[in-house]
Design an enzyme around this catalytic site. Sequence first.
Site, PDB file in Angstrom:
ATOM      1  N   LYS A  83       0.851  -1.246   0.046  1.00  0.00           N
ATOM      2  CA  LYS A  83       0.077   0.045  -0.293  1.00  0.00           C
ATOM      3  C   LYS A  83       0.845   1.297  -0.089  1.00  0.00           C
ATOM      4  CE  LYS A  83      -4.460   0.204   2.317  1.00  0.00           C
ATOM      5  NZ  LYS A  83      -5.004   0.074   3.778  1.00  0.00           N
TER       6      LYS A  83
HETATM    7  O1  G3P Z   1      -8.231   0.966   5.807  1.00  0.00           O
HETATM    8  C1  G3P Z   1      -8.411   1.751   4.727  1.00  0.00           C
HETATM    9  C2  G3P Z   1      -9.905   2.401   5.377  1.00  0.00           C
HETATM   10  O2  G3P Z   1     -10.721   1.367   5.136  1.00  0.00           O
HETATM   11  C3  G3P Z   1     -10.065   3.104   6.712  1.00  0.00           C
HETATM   12  O3  G3P Z   1     -11.224   3.043   7.010  1.00  0.00           O
HETATM   13  O4  G3P Z   1     -13.132   3.381   8.955  1.00  0.00           O
HETATM   14  O5  G3P Z   1     -10.803   4.446   9.182  1.00  0.00           O
HETATM   15  O6  G3P Z   1     -12.237   5.575   7.618  1.00  0.00           O
HETATM   16  P1  G3P Z   1     -11.946   4.078   8.362  1.00  0.00           P
END
Ligand code: G3P
Length: 220
Positions: A83
Amino acid sequence: MKLFLDTASIDEIREINRWGVLSGVTTNPSLVAKEGQDPDIVWKEILETVDGDISLETTFTEPEAMYEEGLKLAEKAPNAVVKVPMIPAGLEAGKRLTANGIRINVTLVFSPAQAILAAEIGAYIVSPFLGRLDDVASDGMAMLRDICEIYAVQGYQTNVLAASLRHPMHVVDAALAGADIATMPYDVFTKLVKHPLTDAGLEKFLADWNKLETELKGEA
Ligand code: G3P
């Protein structure tokens, strides 16, 4: 649409993996930090547990350091995906990684313009963050729909991974939009299977079955 877990918790991963529907895992520095363990141990366990793509995120912001770190992350296992963030250094390091045959996931994507850049460097995955866009009063799902349409029109091969999903309807709408992958936290994953009519229906089926068994035993 493939379903991924967005977590670094091996317990959560093991549980959902038993359902037979888990095609991969996405991690990020915050999720790994939450586990409070050596990241190498956390990643190793995930890479060995799930038969699918596992995204491991770089933590450097200079292109050379990010590239070197990406090479090391990719060496961890054949199912590792590196990533990189959607910043100029991420594009530079990401392009070099893809040129070396390494599959990259371009993360922290919040616009169709950024998704075009990710596709142009040959990213394996692009990760638009829906929930975080909704949080700032923008339409995350509209962004996802635009990215899916642009990729279809342009013939880009990059997989669209709907990220930052907060509830089951995000998952359903991402599937309708044509996302290739949806990644979600454990909480959202477990909500996908739930329906009150399923629980009520099963309760009635089992009650009727037990009643019959009791009646038959009484006759014997
Ligand atoms: O891992 C990337 C993304 O899915 C993060 O999600 O819930 O932290 O906005 P969130």
